[in-house]
Design a protein around this motif. Structure first.
Motif, short mmCIF file in Angstrom:
data_model
loop_
_atom_site.label_atom_id
_atom_site.label_comp_id
_atom_site.label_asym_id
_atom_site.label_seq_id
_atom_site.Cartn_x
_atom_site.Cartn_y
_atom_site.Cartn_z
N CYS A 179 100.42 21.78 31.75
CA CYS A 179 100.32 20.29 32.59
C CYS A 179 100.97 20.09 33.33
O CYS A 179 102.22 20.16 33.66
CB CYS A 179 100.77 19.24 31.38
SG CYS A 179 100.19 17.70 32.01
N ARG A 184 97.00 13.76 36.68
CA ARG A 184 97.73 14.65 36.33
C ARG A 184 96.02 15.85 35.81
O ARG A 184 95.61 15.76 36.19
CB ARG A 184 97.81 13.96 35.02
CG ARG A 184 96.78 13.43 33.95
CD ARG A 184 97.02 13.70 32.39
NE ARG A 184 98.34 12.37 31.94
CZ ARG A 184 98.24 11.57 31.54
NH1 ARG A 184 96.53 10.47 31.71
NH2 ARG A 184 98.95 10.55 31.41
N ARG A 209 101.98 16.35 36.58
CA ARG A 209 101.85 15.03 36.74
C ARG A 209 102.24 14.56 37.83
O ARG A 209 103.99 14.84 37.44
CB ARG A 209 101.40 14.79 35.48
CG ARG A 209 102.74 14.87 34.44
CD ARG A 209 102.35 14.60 33.30
NE ARG A 209 103.77 12.98 33.06
CZ ARG A 209 103.33 12.30 32.58
NH1 ARG A 209 102.47 11.73 31.15
NH2 ARG A 209 104.15 10.57 32.63
N VAL A 242 99.09 7.39 37.30
CA VAL A 242 99.27 9.04 37.06
C VAL A 242 98.29 10.19 37.78
O VAL A 242 97.64 9.72 37.02
CB VAL A 242 100.00 8.73 35.27
CG1 VAL A 242 99.01 8.54 33.91
CG2 VAL A 242 100.61 10.45 35.13
#
Length: 122
Positions: free
Chosen positions: A27, A66, A29, A64
């Motif tokens: 991930c 991501r 972000r 955010v």
């Protein structure tokens, strides 16, 4: 994408980005109050932008961006040559997906956690 744009995005990521895992997937972000730069990331690499903090009288609205999995790896491969502080984390993130599930991935996850708690310079 130009080298100048990649360098800008990498610098922004060095200050605001995060590399980790979620549900066994890589991930990448970035959380920030300046949505246009997150939209640049989304235009270049895909992913999603969501509200992170709705803001109130004491805090600002933040967003955010991501991406996960192969897209996250693509982001790291593109910006890694320009990273300074998060270069070691990016290296681990790039190679995380190549490892079989199990103890090798767990060790990389632990190393990412350790790197997040320290500062690195080239």
């Amino acid at each position: 994408m130009t080298e100048k744009e990649l360098a800008y995005l990498a610098g922004f990521f060095d200050g605001e980005g995060s590399i980790g895992t979620a549900g066994g997937s890589l991930c990448v972000r970035i959380t920030n109050t300046y949505k246009p730069t997150l939209e640049r990331y989304q235009a270049a690499f895909g992913g999603a932008i969501d509200v992170h903090n709705t803001g109130d009288e004491k805090t600002r609205l933040s967003w955010v961006w991501r991406v996960y999995g192969a897209k996250a790896q693509t982001v790291l491969e593109a910006i890694e040559p320009f990273l300074v502080e998060k270069g070691p984390q990016a290296y681990l993130g790039i190679h995380f997906r190549e490892l079989p599930k199990g103890s090798a991935r767990t060790r990389v996850q632990e190393a990412l956690g350790l790197l997040k708690r320290t500062t690195h310079h080239r």
